[in-house]
Design an enzyme around this catalytic site. Structure first.
Site, PDB file in Angstrom:
ATOM      1  N   ASP A  11       0.947  -1.192  -0.068  1.00 35.18           N
ATOM      2  CA  ASP A  11      -0.142  -0.147  -0.149  1.00 35.18           C
ATOM      3  C   ASP A  11       0.750   1.338  -0.137  1.00 35.18           C
ATOM      4  O   ASP A  11       1.885   1.372   0.830  1.00 35.18           O
ATOM      5  CB  ASP A  11      -1.001   0.096   1.343  1.00 35.18           C
ATOM      6  CG  ASP A  11      -1.984  -0.860   1.039  1.00 35.18           C
ATOM      7  OD1 ASP A  11      -2.308  -1.591   0.122  1.00 35.18           O
ATOM      8  OD2 ASP A  11      -2.704  -1.073   2.113  1.00 35.18           O
ATOM      9  N   ASP A 130     -13.899  -6.518  -4.743  1.00 37.03           N
ATOM     10  CA  ASP A 130     -13.973  -6.876  -3.346  1.00 37.03           C
ATOM     11  C   ASP A 130     -15.286  -7.261  -3.414  1.00 37.03           C
ATOM     12  O   ASP A 130     -16.528  -6.607  -3.660  1.00 37.03           O
ATOM     13  CB  ASP A 130     -13.808  -5.270  -2.634  1.00 37.03           C
ATOM     14  CG  ASP A 130     -12.209  -4.792  -2.600  1.00 37.03           C
ATOM     15  OD1 ASP A 130     -11.312  -5.467  -2.993  1.00 37.03           O
ATOM     16  OD2 ASP A 130     -12.233  -3.617  -2.683  1.00 37.03           O
TER      17      ASP A 130
END
Lengths: 251, 197
Positions: A11, A130
């Site tokens: 990230d 997701d």
């Protein structure tokens, strides 16, 4: 034989790696360039960088970062997070990214997948999805990093994404993400049967056995994880040795 | 060592450029014929769709020029496919350096995925471009949906549903279906061997 891929995910915020990283002897755990190099040396097959910044000025920083990563990295890498337009993608690919991952923007505007595939080729378009299984056992797709539920059922959406030209699917099970109790093997196996494009499994990796299970039970092409790699809980060379001993083809 | 990368609108050449620079080469991105002709080596990259890429090559006047090059030339991925006579992708003619037709991969029998994406093993022959690669099954990185069948000029193969040409060579023209610039240490050695030709 095509090797199963092991993919660490990093990230990025404001050009720096977030989340703790625990690599022995690492001078700067927040430096994505040094991390990228370390992961490549450790035998990672590919890297995914997810930018969680997303304001316009910060996107320019991302472009520069991608260019620097491309300078040092000798394995493929994907960049995702907040990608909304052909211009975003063009900038990232020209900076040296091999693939880009789109998520929310593709749901809001499915034609984007088609346009991107036409302009840049399916091989560089990863559809990131997701999804969460609800109490009625239905898998629903979420956007905005899992904050907003959509009307899409997982299986319908990924099929649509493939038909529109996505070249790969990165599926994260929100039920499994962060649990460290294994991947969503059952659903992954189902999706792998239904789709002709390669699938990257994400969410739930906690131990080496989880990787063995997901490859043996669902036959997906790749498995992605973050913390187990960043904190050194599973060194990549150990994982590959382990998988190889269990007759799973790795590089 | 001066290396020219043929510049035309077919994909990302940045990684190839950086991989060569890591080996100490001075890299020029150009579509200028005089400039390319002066280079020690030339890289012919390519990502994307074959017929569009051929049109791009023709539009910058490189279609007849590339086959006339006399220094070592390395085609990569789509670059390799465009060196062939014909491609099923977009049903386009190629540069006709290697007399073979590029075919769509159809590994349906084994339920394999297309595109062929990821690391696969290479079976090499005794060719200078594979010098000092001592691993028994060197893994290299692939992303493609079409392939060059095994032919008289094949110098390495990979198995994916079918056996196909991982690399070919004819005279001064070398080509790899895989991406050496993305294939870790093995890929770096292959690029180094090309620079050392």
């Amino acid at each position: 034989m095509l090797a199963k891929r092991i993919i660490p995910c990093l990230d990025i915020k404001n050009g720096r790696t977030v989340k703790g990283i625990n690599f022995e002897g690492l001078r700067d755990a927040g430096d994505p360039i040094e991390l990228a190099r370390r992961y490549s040396q450790a035998g990672a097959d590919e890297l995914v960088f997810l930018d969680i910044t997303a304001t316009h000025e910060k996107r320019q920083i991302l472009g520069k970062l991608v260019d620097k990563i491309a300078q040092v990295l000798d394995i493929p890498f994907t960049v995702g997070g907040g990608i909304k337009s052909l211009e975003d993608v063009e900038m990232l690919l020209q900076s040296g990214a091999d693939k880009i991952a789109i998520n929310s923007a593709a749901i809001r505007q499915p034609k984007l997948i088609e346009d991107l595939a036409k302009q840049f080729g399916s091989q560089c378009i990863v559809l990131a999805v997701d999804a969460k299984q609800n109490e009625a056992n239905e898998w629903k797709v979420y956007l905005s990093g899992g904050r907003v539920e959509t009307d899409w059922y997982l299986e319908d959406w990924v099929k649509r994404g493939q038909d529109l030209g996505a070249g790969e699917l990165l599926f994260t099970s929100m039920n499994h993400d962060g649990t460290k109790e294994g991947f969503a093997v059952e659903m992954l196996a189902k999706l792998n049967q239904q789709l002709s494009i390669p699938i990257i499994a994400s969410g739930g990796a906690g131990k080496k056995e989880d990787f063995r299970e997901v490859f043996q039970e669902s036959d997906v092409s790749a498995a992605l994880a973050a913390s187990v790699f960043h904190y050194g809980e599973i060194p990549i060379p150990d994982l590959k040795n382990y998988l190889s001993k269990h007759q799973i083809c790795v590089r | 060592m001066k290396i020219g990368i043929i510049q035309y609108p077919a994909g990302n050449v940045r990684s190839v450029q950086y991989a060569l620079e890591r080996l100490g080469a001075v890299v020029y991105l150009t579509n200028n014929k005089e400039e390319l002709a002066r280079m020690d080596k030339v890289i012919f990259p390519g990502v994307g769709e074959a017929s569009t890429a051929m049109e791009s090559l023709a539009s910058v006047g490189l279609e007849d020029f590339i086959p006339s090059l006399t220094q070592p030339v390395l085609g990569i991925c789509l670059g390799m496919q465009l060196m062939c006579t014909y491609s099923e992708e977009g049903e386009t003619r190629g540069l006709n350096i290697i007399p073979v037709t590029v075919k769509k991969m159809e590994p349906t029998a084994e339920q394999l995925k297309v595109p062929h994406v990821g690391w696969n093993a290479l079976k090499t022959t005794n060719n200078r471009i594979f010098d000092q690669i001592e691993t028994t099954d060197p893994y290299v990185y692939y992303v493609h949906s079409y392939c060059v069948p095994v032919n008289d000029y094949t110098i390495a193969t990979t198995q994916y549903g079918q056996l196909f040409s991982a690399a070919i060579q004819k005279d001064n023209f070398y080509a790899t279906q895989f991406h050496p610039e993305k294939s870790g240490k093995i890929g770096q050695q292959i690029l180094k061997n090309f620079l050392d030709l």
